[in-house]
Design a protein around this motif. Structure first.
Motif, PDB file in Angstrom:
ATOM      1  N   CYS A 190       0.832  -1.207   0.000  1.00 29.00           N
ATOM      2  CA  CYS A 190       0.000   0.000   0.000  1.00 29.00           C
ATOM      3  C   CYS A 190       0.864   1.254   0.000  1.00 29.00           C
ATOM      4  O   CYS A 190       1.511   1.571   0.992  1.00 29.00           O
ATOM      5  CB  CYS A 190      -0.952   0.016   1.198  1.00 29.00           C
TER       6      CYS A 190
ATOM      7  N   GLN B 125      -0.105   4.192  -0.065  1.00 29.92           N
ATOM      8  CA  GLN B 125      -0.760   5.272   0.677  1.00 29.92           C
ATOM      9  C   GLN B 125      -0.595   5.095   2.192  1.00 29.92           C
ATOM     10  O   GLN B 125      -1.130   5.884   2.962  1.00 29.92           O
ATOM     11  CB  GLN B 125      -2.262   5.278   0.351  1.00 29.92           C
TER      12      GLN B 125
ATOM     13  N   LEU C  34      -2.721   0.827   5.582  1.00 25.52           N
ATOM     14  CA  LEU C  34      -2.978  -0.381   6.372  1.00 25.52           C
ATOM     15  C   LEU C  34      -1.903  -0.581   7.433  1.00 25.52           C
ATOM     16  O   LEU C  34      -0.785  -0.111   7.293  1.00 25.52           O
ATOM     17  CB  LEU C  34      -2.988  -1.603   5.437  1.00 25.52           C
TER      18      LEU C  34
ATOM     19  N   MET D  29      -7.197  -1.071   8.934  1.00 26.40           N
ATOM     20  CA  MET D  29      -6.972   0.153   8.161  1.00 26.40           C
ATOM     21  C   MET D  29      -6.663   1.292   9.095  1.00 26.40           C
ATOM     22  O   MET D  29      -7.310   1.450  10.133  1.00 26.40           O
ATOM     23  CB  MET D  29      -8.224   0.500   7.371  1.00 26.40           C
TER      24      MET D  29
ATOM     25  N   CYS E 149      -7.132   5.745   0.926  1.00 29.46           N
ATOM     26  CA  CYS E 149      -7.160   4.746  -0.147  1.00 29.46           C
ATOM     27  C   CYS E 149      -7.433   5.390  -1.507  1.00 29.46           C
ATOM     28  O   CYS E 149      -8.325   6.204  -1.652  1.00 29.46           O
ATOM     29  CB  CYS E 149      -8.225   3.694   0.150  1.00 29.46           C
ATOM     30  N   ASN E 150      -6.616   5.002  -2.498  1.00 29.29           N
ATOM     31  CA  ASN E 150      -6.800   5.545  -3.849  1.00 29.29           C
ATOM     32  C   ASN E 150      -7.325   4.500  -4.835  1.00 29.29           C
ATOM     33  O   ASN E 150      -7.199   4.658  -6.038  1.00 29.29           O
ATOM     34  CB  ASN E 150      -5.499   6.176  -4.356  1.00 29.29           C
ATOM     35  N   PHE E 151      -7.846   3.398  -4.309  1.00 25.71           N
ATOM     36  CA  PHE E 151      -8.458   2.346  -5.135  1.00 25.71           C
ATOM     37  C   PHE E 151      -7.464   1.709  -6.098  1.00 25.71           C
ATOM     38  O   PHE E 151      -7.827   1.249  -7.163  1.00 25.71           O
ATOM     39  CB  PHE E 151      -9.659   2.917  -5.922  1.00 25.71           C
ATOM     40  N   CYS E 152      -6.187   1.621  -5.705  1.00 25.02           N
ATOM     41  CA  CYS E 152      -5.221   0.964  -6.599  1.00 25.02           C
ATOM     42  C   CYS E 152      -5.427  -0.551  -6.604  1.00 25.02           C
ATOM     43  O   CYS E 152      -4.999  -1.234  -7.521  1.00 25.02           O
ATOM     44  CB  CYS E 152      -3.793   1.307  -6.204  1.00 25.02           C
ATOM     45  N   LYS E 153      -6.044  -1.084  -5.556  1.00 26.41           N
ATOM     46  CA  LYS E 153      -6.378  -2.504  -5.433  1.00 26.41           C
ATOM     47  C   LYS E 153      -5.175  -3.430  -5.263  1.00 26.41           C
ATOM     48  O   LYS E 153      -5.312  -4.653  -5.353  1.00 26.41           O
ATOM     49  CB  LYS E 153      -7.222  -2.982  -6.625  1.00 26.41           C
ATOM     50  N   LEU E 154      -3.980  -2.855  -5.089  1.00 31.73           N
ATOM     51  CA  LEU E 154      -2.796  -3.708  -4.951  1.00 31.73           C
ATOM     52  C   LEU E 154      -2.911  -4.653  -3.760  1.00 31.73           C
ATOM     53  O   LEU E 154      -2.536  -5.814  -3.829  1.00 31.73           O
ATOM     54  CB  LEU E 154      -1.532  -2.850  -4.800  1.00 31.73           C
ATOM     55  N   CYS E 155      -3.462  -4.152  -2.657  1.00 33.37           N
ATOM     56  CA  CYS E 155      -3.592  -5.008  -1.472  1.00 33.37           C
ATOM     57  C   CYS E 155      -4.467  -6.215  -1.793  1.00 33.37           C
ATOM     58  O   CYS E 155      -4.150  -7.341  -1.426  1.00 33.37           O
ATOM     59  CB  CYS E 155      -4.160  -4.218  -0.294  1.00 33.37           C
TER      60      CYS E 155
ATOM     61  N   VAL F 143     -11.295  -4.477  -1.986  1.00 32.15           N
ATOM     62  CA  VAL F 143     -11.469  -3.037  -2.160  1.00 32.15           C
ATOM     63  C   VAL F 143     -12.553  -2.872  -3.221  1.00 32.15           C
ATOM     64  O   VAL F 143     -12.364  -3.271  -4.373  1.00 32.15           O
ATOM     65  CB  VAL F 143     -10.147  -2.371  -2.590  1.00 32.15           C
TER      66      VAL F 143
HETATM   67  S1  SF4 Z   1      -6.477  -0.196  -2.630  1.00 32.57           S
HETATM   68 FE1  SF4 Z   1      -5.341  -1.131  -0.920  1.00 32.57          FE
HETATM   69  S2  SF4 Z   1      -3.197  -0.827  -1.462  1.00 32.57           S
HETATM   70 FE2  SF4 Z   1      -4.389   0.598  -2.748  1.00 32.57          FE
HETATM   71  S3  SF4 Z   1      -4.450   2.488  -1.594  1.00 32.57           S
HETATM   72 FE3  SF4 Z   1      -6.303   1.353  -1.042  1.00 32.57          FE
HETATM   73  S4  SF4 Z   1      -5.722   0.223   0.814  1.00 32.57           S
HETATM   74 FE4  SF4 Z   1      -3.818   0.901  -0.144  1.00 32.57          FE
END
Ligand code: SF4
Ligand code: SF4
Ligand code: SF4
Lengths: 98, 284
Positions: free
Chosen positions: A33, A35, A38, A54, A60-66, A77
């Motif tokens: 993450c 950002q 977490l 969290m 959260c920028n909705f990158c969905k990497l987590c 997410v």
């Molecule tokens: S989607 Fe997950 S990894 Fe991406 S910014 Fe939100 S919490 Fe962090």
């Protein structure tokens, strides 16, 4: 009953769901993450003794990497549409059901 | 409207979760990317057979709510070949570890490549036999420690991409667990390819490999992988010196011309049947 924590970013339409029964506290999501949204916390009630929470859903920028990198299907997410509904697969669910 | 999110639980046997893999084990990331790829393709899960041998990776079919077979060590491809020959319109996927696929099952592997049968084989390469206690495998790096190489491994390791290509596979790619998005794309294209597809996935077994090689947790070992890999597009612009010690990921080889095995078999049946019915028709 499953042990689920649900976070909502008030300013955005993002919902983050952590399933504490599936999370093994491996720290992967925390590290990916960008950002710093977490953190790992002690979870004496869980087998592995650690779980994820969290810090601030607003980050959260909705990158969905987590979600993509979690090996345990423990973090999701999701995005609500204009009516506040989340669509998972073919089934539409209201955000309250999630 | 927001794009529908993947319903992972639809593809999983949810009552079997949490899975048996160690916290942070890369196999879980592979299974997730695999589900993502299947969802992208829009395949009906009832048309998919997932087949495995023995090992940590081979436990994957147990969690997938599809047609699954958990077979004997190294023999996943033989069972898969049988399924594909009998039901050639179905999608057949094999998921294997490095030891299962290239040591015990090495012979089956090269011959499946040679036949170019329409099966997708995912090889989760974590450089070790995880389940049986950390013995070195054909992909344990030179010099690395394993339970059976306590003074360092002196075996040179296989390059699975070159091996698959040389043996005749017609889709060959390499992915890594640090990049689930890229893995999903490569798996998807491999599954779609008509012919034998091999996708090697560099993965972490921090418990059996990492622990003996100064990377005892998942994050450290995934970082080690992330620092070694270079995407093909970038690697193409690098010099040989810059590529020293690096592993290239991406689509490595694809050939859409070579005949696929079940197609050849269908043609053979047609040819022989036409001959016999012609004979019967002429009353001989
Ligand atoms: S989607 Fe997950 S990894 Fe991406 S910014 Fe939100 S919490 Fe962090
Ligand atoms: S990656 Fe998944 S299992 Fe690991 S700590 Fe995060 S939510 Fe838990
Ligand atoms: S032993 Fe290695 S491969 Fe097996 S579950 Fe643990 S980390 Fe994964």
């Amino acid at each position: 009953m499953s042990d689920i924590i649900r976070y909502e970013a008030k300013e955005k339409d993002i919902v983050i769901i952590i399933d504490r029964d599936l999370c093994k506290g491996c720290d992967i999501c925390v590290q990916v993450c960008k950002q710093d949204g977490l953190k790992l916390v002690d979870a004496p009630d869980k087998w592995e003794g650690a779980s994820v929470e969290m810090i601030n859903p607003e980050l959260c920028n909705f990158c969905k990497l987590c979600e993509i990198q979690c090996p345990d299907f423990a973090i999701r997410v999701l995005r609500k549409d204009e009516e506040g509904t989340i669509t998972i697969g073919k089934s539409k669910k209201t955000s309250a059901e999630q | 409207m927001a794009k529908a999110a993947i319903d992972y639980l639809y593809y999983l046997r949810a009552d079997k979760l949490p899975h048996m893999w160690c916290p942070g084990c890369g196999i879980g990331i592979v299974v997730k990317a695999m589900i993502g790829a299947i969802d992208d393709l829009g395949w009906d899960k009832n048309d998919i057979a997932v087949i495995s041998g023995i090992g940590c990776t081979s436990r994957a079919p147990g969690y997938l709510d599809m047609n699954t077979l958990h077979t004997t060590h190294g023999r996943a491809l033989t069972f898969a070949t049988g399924v594909k020959m009998a039901q050639s319109t179905k999608h057949v996927i094999v998921i294997s570890g490095d030891g299962d696929a290239t040591a015990i099952g090495g012979n089956h592997f090269i011959h499946a490549c040679r036949r170019n049968i329409d099966i997708t084989e995912i090889i989760v390469n974590n450089n070790i036999y995880g389940m049986t206690g950390g013995q070195f495998s054909p992909t344990t790096p030179y010099g690395a420690k394993a339970a059976t190489t306590p003074y360092g491994n002196i075996d040179p390791s296989f390059d699975l991409v070159e091996l698959a290509k040389g043996a005749g596979a017609t889709y060959v790619a390499r992915a890594s667990v640090d990049n689930g998005r890229m893995m999903q794309k490569l798996l998807r294209d491999g599954m779609e390819h008509h012919g034998f597809s091999v996708i090697e996935v560099l993965a972490n077994c921090h418990t059996q490999f990492g622990r003996r090689n100064k990377m005892s947790d998942a994050v450290t070992m995934i970082d080690w992988i992330a620092n070694r890999v270079v995407a093909k597009a970038k690697a193409d612009k690098m010099t040989l010196e810059e590529l020293e010690g690096k592993v290239i990921t991406g689509l490595m080889y694809q050939n859409k011309e070579r005949p696929e095995y079940t197609d050849e078999y269908d043609k053979l049946i047609e040819r022989v049947q036409a001959k016999t019915s012609a004979k019967a028709g002429s009353g001989k």
